[in-house]
Enzyme design. Structure first.
Site, PDB file in Angstrom:
ATOM      1  N   ASP A 192     -96.511 -34.229 -56.363  1.00  0.00           N
ATOM      2  CA  ASP A 192     -95.049 -34.197 -56.307  1.00  0.00           C
ATOM      3  C   ASP A 192     -94.514 -34.396 -54.897  1.00  0.00           C
ATOM      4  O   ASP A 192     -93.314 -34.466 -54.696  1.00  0.00           O
ATOM      5  CB  ASP A 192     -94.555 -32.850 -56.860  1.00  0.00           C
ATOM      6  N   SER A 216     -86.739 -33.110 -58.599  1.00  0.00           N
ATOM      7  CA  SER A 216     -87.630 -33.559 -59.659  1.00  0.00           C
ATOM      8  C   SER A 216     -87.030 -33.189 -61.009  1.00  0.00           C
ATOM      9  O   SER A 216     -86.552 -32.059 -61.193  1.00  0.00           O
ATOM     10  CB  SER A 216     -89.010 -32.911 -59.522  1.00  0.00           C
ATOM     11  N   GLN A 266     -93.028 -40.080 -62.699  1.00  0.00           N
ATOM     12  CA  GLN A 266     -91.997 -39.084 -62.442  1.00  0.00           C
ATOM     13  C   GLN A 266     -90.615 -39.736 -62.464  1.00  0.00           C
ATOM     14  O   GLN A 266     -90.446 -40.873 -62.019  1.00  0.00           O
ATOM     15  CB  GLN A 266     -92.201 -38.427 -61.076  1.00  0.00           C
TER      16      GLN A 266
END
Length: 279
Positions: A192, A216, A266
């Protein structure tokens, strides 16, 4: 964030409260919200605690629902949704202040032989020992001192592997125990770190730019082959699309000898707070 790899390993070592119920501690940090990779890693640790050790995680799919509070622990509740002959699936809910902040589903598989192919590792990348550190690159681009970046991300060694800013070498900053679940949790944590930034590069913006509100939204990770998170992995990233204040990014993680270890997808919020960016 963790000030050393030892701190990161401790962060991923959850406290067992009850059956299928765990508590995750918080590190010292200057961030206003909990880092998404921390919740990913801790949730995977919670799920893995409830699965037979012979079954390895092969995928996870997660949604970030609320920004995490860095001042209080996170509670992880794991649901054993299925244990079959080869696969086990788990659902994890992370909560703070009585409200869910994160959902994750993960699947584990007993290792077995099968067909095998993969895309090759990208060519013409800078070797890790010749690549500049991410902290030095971010210092040049953002004006924030490299020491500040190093202090937040000291548990990881991250280096720029290509001139486009979409390829990084990444590894844990030290030696990890021989625990496949721990290596997967560290990789989830690291996955991430730079990925949302790939969706900003086409617009000449870097993460940390005050003209953008980033966060996110969801995260998916597939583990393809055995790897060690304390050895160099090439994180090859791309962003096929950005629209509706959201950036979509993909990533592939290769071992230094060219094996495709994992793939990541993502979508994140990249909301402009400066109207000039939309002109």
């Amino acid at each position: 964030m963790p000030e050393s790899l030892e701190d990161l390993v401790e962060l991923l070592d959850l406290e067992t409260i009850d059956v299928d119920l765990f508590r995750g501690r918080q590190p010292q940090t200057s961030l206003q919200r909990v880092f998404g990779g921390q919740v990913l890693g801790q949730a995977l640790a919670a799920a893995g605690r409830t699965v037979d050790a012979g079954r390895l995680v092969h995928s996870l799919h997660a949604y970030f629902l609320r920004g995490g509070d860095t001042s209080v622990p996170i509670i992880y509740r794991t649901e054993g949704t299925r244990d079959g002959g080869s696969f086990s699936s788990r659902r994890v809910v992370a909560s703070q202040h009585g409200k869910p902040i994160f959902y994750m589903s993960a699947s584990f598989q007993q290792p077995e032989p099968g067909l095998d192919h993969q895309d090759p590792i990208p060519a013409d990348v800078v070797p890790p020992d010749e690549a500049p550190t991410l902290a030095s690159v971010l210092e040049a681009r953002s004006g924030r001192a490299a020491a500040d970046w190093d202090r937040e991300w000291a548990a990881l060694d991250v280096r720029l592997a290509g001139v486009t800013g979409r390829q990084f070498w990444i590894r844990a900053s030290g030696k990890l125990p021989d625990d496949p679940l721990l290596h997967s949790c560290v990789l989830a944590y690291a996955s991430d770190l730079t990925l949302l930034g790939a969706s900003l590069l086409p617009h000449g913006i870097v993460i940390g730019d005050r003209r953008i509100q980033p966060a996110s939204l969801d995260h998916a990770l597939w583990f393809h082959r055995a790897f060690r998170a304390d050895e160099w992995l090439l994180y090859d990233q791309a962003s096929p699309s950005a629209s509706g204040a959201r950036g979509f990014s993909t990533g592939r993680l290769y071992s230094e000898d060219g094996r495709l270890a994992a793939s990541v997808v993502q979508e994140g919020l990249i909301r402009p707070v400066d109207p000039e960016l939309l002109k």
